[in-house]
Scaffold this active site. Structure first.
Site, PDB file in Angstrom:
ATOM      1  N   HIS A  86      10.649  21.530   6.193  1.00 55.46           N
ATOM      2  CA  HIS A  86      10.990  22.946   6.355  1.00 55.46           C
ATOM      3  C   HIS A  86      12.120  23.196   7.334  1.00 55.46           C
ATOM      4  O   HIS A  86      12.870  24.164   7.179  1.00 55.46           O
ATOM      5  CB  HIS A  86       9.749  23.732   6.786  1.00 55.46           C
ATOM      6  CG  HIS A  86       8.642  23.665   5.787  1.00 55.46           C
ATOM      7  ND1 HIS A  86       8.566  24.504   4.694  1.00 55.46           N
ATOM      8  CD2 HIS A  86       7.571  22.832   5.691  1.00 55.46           C
ATOM      9  CE1 HIS A  86       7.486  24.201   3.975  1.00 55.46           C
ATOM     10  NE2 HIS A  86       6.870  23.193   4.557  1.00 55.46           N
ATOM     11  N   ASP A 270       2.884  10.715   9.522  1.00 51.85           N
ATOM     12  CA  ASP A 270       3.336  11.069  10.869  1.00 51.85           C
ATOM     13  C   ASP A 270       2.330  10.704  11.951  1.00 51.85           C
ATOM     14  O   ASP A 270       2.539  11.005  13.124  1.00 51.85           O
ATOM     15  CB  ASP A 270       3.644  12.561  10.941  1.00 51.85           C
ATOM     16  CG  ASP A 270       2.416  13.437  10.654  1.00 51.85           C
ATOM     17  OD1 ASP A 270       1.397  12.901  10.160  1.00 51.85           O
ATOM     18  OD2 ASP A 270       2.478  14.650  10.923  1.00 51.85           O
ATOM     19  N   ASP A 296       7.559  16.751   5.978  1.00 54.97           N
ATOM     20  CA  ASP A 296       6.970  18.092   6.099  1.00 54.97           C
ATOM     21  C   ASP A 296       7.285  18.696   7.464  1.00 54.97           C
ATOM     22  O   ASP A 296       6.500  19.478   8.011  1.00 54.97           O
ATOM     23  CB  ASP A 296       5.463  18.053   5.855  1.00 54.97           C
ATOM     24  CG  ASP A 296       4.903  19.431   5.484  1.00 54.97           C
ATOM     25  OD1 ASP A 296       5.695  20.310   5.100  1.00 54.97           O
ATOM     26  OD2 ASP A 296       3.678  19.625   5.605  1.00 54.97           O
TER      27      ASP A 296
END
Length: 404
Positions: A86, A270, A296
């Site tokens: 994003h 992550d 993400d």
């Protein structure tokens, strides 16, 4: 070297002095997913040839017209391709400004991500249209290439909305999607849907072949997910997250995606979203060719801990963990290069597989493999030189070295 005029975050490009460039004696990650000790020739910003190194290589390749880079002891990999994130460095795709895209493309380039397909959020109808138009009108002038848009919402399930804004969720609307795609000048490469919602299967029938349909933010059971796949869905958004868990009597979306050989699945590696054991199990279940590493990441990525926003909602970031104030995980604060490293170092996935899942696989998924995703003759010369610790030594886009 001469330095190009600054833009965005600063000096992104170091001006290239040569039409030809020779990268010598690198461990080159080849199109077949293995390493080869070799030399790579770049001409006019594209890979010209990939040559296995022999005793005669130096004499054959050295030329006064070439810039020669000695990559002895270094790993040469394609630039990474992130098809789901994003934002970063304080900017977000949904800011809807050219300045935000400048920041995003500059930062992503600096950490070795050379092609980006950022994701939108479930925001207000007119606002989403404006965001799509902004991206569609964006002109490339350095940094990572903007190669697509991942439309994450608003066609999702309210019960599995995650960090998406519930008030903006809507049923699949083909006409609205076409309006968004027109505004984006065809840049939307993935559209996320919850297949159990009214109108979803019909929507898949109408858009399949023109865009990748991804099962996402969904409460679908196994049979519904299978139906969606049979109608043309071929992708799963951030597997395990915002969907029912895998249960031995209720396999749900995860089981349906695993059973379909044509379906590919995203993983956020992550260290927060998925345990290393589950990463290993997923690679074993699906096979590396079906896995796509994503970050993400949200706007806090690359910045210090603190208070930020995602899709208009307040987010607290502490280390790699980003959460809404109710504790819901809200994207990631980790970039794709770090996710790839985590996959190798913490989950024990072979380096060759991790690289493939962050380069070739995502490039193929959104239809840009003819331009990016591998070190192959004719493709853009987007590549990263790493040391054995997987630290970045240098990044090149279109055959030009950038400032990291």
């Amino acid at each position: 070297r001469d330095v190009a005029p600054s833009r965005g975050l600063g000096d992104v490009y170091k001006r290239q002095r040569y039409m030809y460039m020779l990268i010598k004696n690198a461990r080159v990650f080849t199109e077949d997913g293995s390493f080869m000790q070799g030399d790579v020739v770049v001409k006019d910003g594209r890979f010209d040839s990939v040559l296995e190194r022999t005793a005669d290589t130096d004499a054959a390749n050295d030329s006064e017209s070439q810039e020669i880079i000695d990559a002895s002891g270094l790993i040469m990999i394609p630039g990474l391709v992130d098809i789901h994130f994003h934002g970063c460095k304080g900017a977000d795709m949904c800011d809807g400004t050219k300045e935000a895209l400048d920041v995003i493309t500059a930062y992503e380039a600096s950490i070795g991500v050379t092609s980006v397909c950022p994701a939108t959020m479930t925001i207000q109808r007119d606002e989403l249209l404006s965001v799509m138009k902004n991206a569609g009108d964006y002109n490339y002038h350095g940094g990572a290439h903007l190669v697509g848009i991942n439309m994450e919402g608003p066609f999702i399930s309210p019960s599995k909305k995650g960090a998406q804004a519930a008030e903006n969720i809507m049923r699949c609307d083909y006409d609205y999607f076409c309006e968004l795609q027109d505004a984006a000048h065809g840049l939307i490469k993935l559209v996320d849907i919850a297949p159990e919602e009214p109108g979803a299967i019909d929507f898949i029938d109408r858009v399949r072949g023109s865009v990748v349909v991804s099962i996402a933010h969904t409460a679908a059971d196994y049979d519904t997910a299978v139906e969606a796949i049979e109608h043309g869905a071929s992708h799963a958004t951030h597997l395990y997250n915002a969907m029912p868990p895998l249960h031995h009597r209720k396999p749900g979306v995860i089981g349906a995606v695993r059973d379909s050989k044509k379906c590919h699945a995203e993983l956020i590696c992550d260290g927060v979203h998925i345990h290393p054991s589950v990463i290993r199990a997923t690679f074993a279940m699906f096979g590396a060719k079906r896995m796509i590493l994503i970050s993400d990441s949200m706007r806090a990525t690359g910045l210090e801990d603190g208070e930020y926003t995602l899709g208009g909602q307040a987010v607290t970031v502490r280390g790699p963990l980003a959460t809404l104030h109710d504790g819901t995980i809200a994207g990631s604060a980790t970039n794709l290069m770090d996710c790839m490293r985590f996959t190798v170092r913490q989950a024990g996935i072979p380096l060759e597989e991790a690289i493939m899942c962050a380069t070739a696989n995502p490039a193929k998924e959104i239809g840009i493999y003819d331009e990016a995703g591998s070190i192959s003759a004719g493709k853009r010369a987007d590549f990263v030189l790493l040391n054995d610790d997987l630290d970045i030594v240098s990044v090149y886009i279109d055959g030009k070295e950038i400032s990291c």
